[in-house]
Design a protein around this motif. Structure first.
Motif, PDB file in Angstrom:
ATOM      1  N   ALA A  24       2.700  12.319  -0.797  1.00 19.18           N
ATOM      2  CA  ALA A  24       3.638  11.285  -1.234  1.00 19.18           C
ATOM      3  C   ALA A  24       3.828  10.195  -0.184  1.00 19.18           C
ATOM      4  O   ALA A  24       4.707   9.347  -0.330  1.00 19.18           O
ATOM      5  N   THR A  25       3.022  10.220   0.868  1.00 17.00           N
ATOM      6  CA  THR A  25       3.067   9.174   1.885  1.00 17.00           C
ATOM      7  C   THR A  25       2.055   8.097   1.534  1.00 17.00           C
ATOM      8  O   THR A  25       0.855   8.367   1.452  1.00 17.00           O
ATOM      9  N   ASP A  26       2.537   6.876   1.303  1.00 17.52           N
ATOM     10  CA  ASP A  26       1.605   5.787   1.035  1.00 17.52           C
ATOM     11  C   ASP A  26       0.812   5.461   2.296  1.00 17.52           C
ATOM     12  O   ASP A  26      -0.416   5.386   2.262  1.00 17.52           O
ATOM     13  N   TRP A  27       1.534   5.224   3.378  1.00 14.95           N
ATOM     14  CA  TRP A  27       0.826   5.009   4.640  1.00 14.95           C
ATOM     15  C   TRP A  27       1.673   5.468   5.812  1.00 14.95           C
ATOM     16  O   TRP A  27       2.900   5.487   5.754  1.00 14.95           O
ATOM     17  N   LEU A  28       0.998   5.839   6.876  1.00 13.01           N
ATOM     18  CA  LEU A  28       1.621   6.221   8.143  1.00 13.01           C
ATOM     19  C   LEU A  28       0.543   6.056   9.211  1.00 13.01           C
ATOM     20  O   LEU A  28      -0.334   6.895   9.354  1.00 13.01           O
ATOM     21  N   TYR A  29       0.597   4.946   9.934  1.00 13.98           N
ATOM     22  CA  TYR A  29      -0.466   4.667  10.885  1.00 13.98           C
ATOM     23  C   TYR A  29       0.082   4.025  12.157  1.00 13.98           C
ATOM     24  O   TYR A  29       1.150   3.402  12.160  1.00 13.98           O
ATOM     25  N   LEU A  30      -0.670   4.208  13.225  1.00 14.43           N
ATOM     26  CA  LEU A  30      -0.371   3.637  14.536  1.00 14.43           C
ATOM     27  C   LEU A  30      -1.414   2.571  14.843  1.00 14.43           C
ATOM     28  O   LEU A  30      -2.605   2.783  14.616  1.00 14.43           O
ATOM     29  N   THR A  31      -0.957   1.420  15.349  1.00 16.66           N
ATOM     30  CA  THR A  31      -1.855   0.309  15.661  1.00 16.66           C
ATOM     31  C   THR A  31      -1.761  -0.046  17.141  1.00 16.66           C
ATOM     32  O   THR A  31      -0.662  -0.185  17.687  1.00 16.66           O
ATOM     33  N   TYR A  32      -2.917  -0.203  17.756  1.00 17.26           N
ATOM     34  CA  TYR A  32      -3.011  -0.636  19.146  1.00 17.26           C
ATOM     35  C   TYR A  32      -3.635  -2.025  19.182  1.00 17.26           C
ATOM     36  O   TYR A  32      -4.725  -2.245  18.645  1.00 17.26           O
ATOM     37  N   SER A  43       3.784   1.890  11.291  1.00 17.36           N
ATOM     38  CA  SER A  43       4.320   1.563   9.973  1.00 17.36           C
ATOM     39  C   SER A  43       4.252   2.806   9.094  1.00 17.36           C
ATOM     40  O   SER A  43       3.253   3.537   9.135  1.00 17.36           O
ATOM     41  N   TYR A  44       5.307   3.024   8.331  1.00 10.28           N
ATOM     42  CA  TYR A  44       5.427   4.257   7.544  1.00 10.28           C
ATOM     43  C   TYR A  44       6.126   3.945   6.229  1.00 10.28           C
ATOM     44  O   TYR A  44       7.181   3.304   6.206  1.00 10.28           O
ATOM     45  N   ARG A  45       5.522   4.365   5.116  1.00  5.42           N
ATOM     46  CA  ARG A  45       6.191   4.239   3.813  1.00  5.42           C
ATOM     47  C   ARG A  45       6.047   5.543   3.052  1.00  5.42           C
ATOM     48  O   ARG A  45       4.932   6.022   2.837  1.00  5.42           O
ATOM     49  N   GLN A  46       7.180   6.109   2.662  1.00  2.96           N
ATOM     50  CA  GLN A  46       7.220   7.359   1.914  1.00  2.96           C
ATOM     51  C   GLN A  46       7.747   7.076   0.515  1.00  2.96           C
ATOM     52  O   GLN A  46       8.792   6.450   0.345  1.00  2.96           O
ATOM     53  N   ARG A  47       6.991   7.541  -0.490  1.00  2.22           N
ATOM     54  CA  ARG A  47       7.416   7.348  -1.881  1.00  2.22           C
ATOM     55  C   ARG A  47       8.170   8.598  -2.329  1.00  2.22           C
ATOM     56  O   ARG A  47       7.574   9.644  -2.610  1.00  2.22           O
ATOM     57  N   LEU A  48       9.486   8.492  -2.427  1.00  6.59           N
ATOM     58  CA  LEU A  48      10.311   9.666  -2.684  1.00  6.59           C
ATOM     59  C   LEU A  48      10.218  10.151  -4.126  1.00  6.59           C
ATOM     60  O   LEU A  48      10.551  11.297  -4.416  1.00  6.59           O
ATOM     61  N   ASN A  49       9.781   9.304  -5.041  1.00  5.94           N
ATOM     62  CA  ASN A  49       9.687   9.720  -6.441  1.00  5.94           C
ATOM     63  C   ASN A  49       8.294  10.232  -6.797  1.00  5.94           C
ATOM     64  O   ASN A  49       8.000  10.463  -7.969  1.00  5.94           O
ATOM     65  N   LYS A  50       7.435  10.443  -5.804  1.00 10.26           N
ATOM     66  CA  LYS A  50       6.086  10.946  -6.055  1.00 10.26           C
ATOM     67  C   LYS A  50       5.985  12.377  -5.573  1.00 10.26           C
ATOM     68  O   LYS A  50       6.373  12.693  -4.448  1.00 10.26           O
ATOM     69  N   VAL A  53      -5.032   3.889  13.256  1.00 11.79           N
ATOM     70  CA  VAL A  53      -5.435   5.234  12.862  1.00 11.79           C
ATOM     71  C   VAL A  53      -4.288   5.883  12.109  1.00 11.79           C
ATOM     72  O   VAL A  53      -3.117   5.692  12.426  1.00 11.79           O
ATOM     73  N   GLY A  54      -4.616   6.645  11.064  1.00 10.36           N
ATOM     74  CA  GLY A  54      -3.609   7.317  10.249  1.00 10.36           C
ATOM     75  C   GLY A  54      -3.909   7.137   8.774  1.00 10.36           C
ATOM     76  O   GLY A  54      -5.040   6.839   8.384  1.00 10.36           O
ATOM     77  N   LYS A  55      -2.908   7.324   7.947  1.00 10.72           N
ATOM     78  CA  LYS A  55      -3.074   7.094   6.512  1.00 10.72           C
ATOM     79  C   LYS A  55      -2.876   5.614   6.236  1.00 10.72           C
ATOM     80  O   LYS A  55      -1.856   5.028   6.611  1.00 10.72           O
ATOM     81  N   GLN A  56      -3.858   5.007   5.569  1.00  7.95           N
ATOM     82  CA  GLN A  56      -3.891   3.563   5.389  1.00  7.95           C
ATOM     83  C   GLN A  56      -4.241   3.219   3.943  1.00  7.95           C
ATOM     84  O   GLN A  56      -4.649   4.073   3.163  1.00  7.95           O
ATOM     85  N   VAL A  57      -4.108   1.941   3.622  1.00  9.49           N
ATOM     86  CA  VAL A  57      -4.619   1.423   2.357  1.00  9.49           C
ATOM     87  C   VAL A  57      -6.134   1.309   2.476  1.00  9.49           C
ATOM     88  O   VAL A  57      -6.649   0.745   3.446  1.00  9.49           O
TER      89      VAL A  57
END
Length: 343
Positions: free
Chosen positions: A87-95, A70-77, A105-109
């Protein structure tokens, strides 16, 4: 930035579809508001007028039977030259080896309880002083276990501290429980967060969502205490939102937040000592498309009073905001088990 995003998008499409022929979703969402802000009767021109609040790109899917991303990029940040991830809210891989266990693992909340904290920022209109100041997206790793026929989930997370401005190697240790039991739903957490090397602030965050059909109540309580202190209610936040949905197209809501810090310890970087601040307001949401939540109109008014111990805080006392706006979400691409030739 456009070249980077296009390269990432096409690379992701190729990898996901060609390698595993699994699901790929590409979405974008944005919100545009017009607002008027007054503080103590004085117009704040810098925060009035038309405002582009959010512009997000969301990509998610699977790269193998047991792996998803899952990946969410905030383009206005804005982001620094050193890190596109700013400016990446999250980018993580789930097993997920089975229906119970998951490892991400990755950038998470950052795993902190409460429904105000858990909701997407694009769906919130005015919030507590705590919410406005917590850097809630950090690099880390988490493990979760789902049980009781998927009604309960516990998660442990180790991630970088939200307060790592001066030191990247300080951490947050988070234990959460998600409960879904009909009308009674919970997001609870206990947290031990380093705010300086070997110095910790501890949270107990209790979030509740009570669903009564057309009426719903979200009620959060968060208590904060620095290391070696056991006091309650001297440094805490309470957030409550009552909503009523008379039809599928309309939602009416009223909200109150209360932040207080009566301590003398400068360990809380979100709600400073000397703060006792109340934020109240309400509004309406309208969904003009039948059976479709991708287009939403809103209007709200909020008022804050009390005292903010942070002179540069997000919510000044005697703040009035009147806001109307629109949010829309576009599903650009949705693929499952299809092989694509991009040539």
């Amino acid at each position: 930035m456009k070249k980077i995003l296009l390269t990432l998008l096409w690379g992701t499409c190729f990898f996901v579809v060609q390698a595993q022929e699994e699901l790929l979703k590409l979405q974008a969402e944005t919100r545009i508001d017009y607002q008027c802000e007054y503080v103590d009767g004085r117009s704040i021109h810098s925060n009035s007028g038309f405002k582009g609040k959010y512009l997000n790109v969301i990509i998610s899917g699977t790269i193998a039977k047991q792996f998803s991303y899952s990946y969410r990029q905030r383009l206005n940040k804005a982001h620094s030259d050193q890190s596109f991830f700013d400016a990446t809210d999250w980018l993580y891989l789930t097993y997920r080896p089975d229906e119970h266990w998951g490892l991400s693992v990755g950038k998470q909340v950052v795993g902190i309880g409460g429904y105000e904290y858990d909701r997407a920022p694009i769906d919130l209109y005015f919030c507590s002083e705590y919410w406005n100041n917590i850097p809630c997206y950090q690099m880390g790793i988490s493990a979760d276990y789902t049980f009781n026929r998927k009604k309960d989930k516990v998660m442990f997370q180790l991630c970088q501290s939200p307060f790592r401005a001066d030191a990247d190697d300080i951490y947050s240790y988070n234990l959460m429980w998600y409960g879904s039991h009909g009308w009674f739903n919970t997001i609870y957490s206990v947290n031990m967060i380093e705010y300086q090397p070997d110095k910790y602030i501890n949270y107990i965050a209790l979030g509740h969502h009570l669903d009564f059909g057309k009426t719903a109540l979200e009620l959060d309580f968060m208590n904060r205490a620095a290391d070696h202190q056991t006091y309650f209610f001297k440094n805490c936040s309470v957030m409550g939102e009552l909503s009523y949905r008379p039809s599928e197209s309309f939602n009416l809501f009223g909200k109150v937040t209360y932040d207080v810090n009566r301590t003398q310890v400068k360990a809380d970087y979100c709600v400073h000592p000397g703060t006792e601040l109340t934020h109240v307001g309400g509004g309406v949401e309208f969904y003009p498309l039948k059976n479709n939540k991708n287009l939403r109109l809103h209007a709200f008014y909020s008022y804050a009073f009390g005292h903010n111990g942070n002179t540069e805080g997000a919510i000044p006392p005697e703040q009035n905001i009147l806001n109307i706006g629109i949010k829309w979400k576009v599903d650009f691409l949705s693929l499952k088990n299809k092989k694509i030739n991009f040539n």
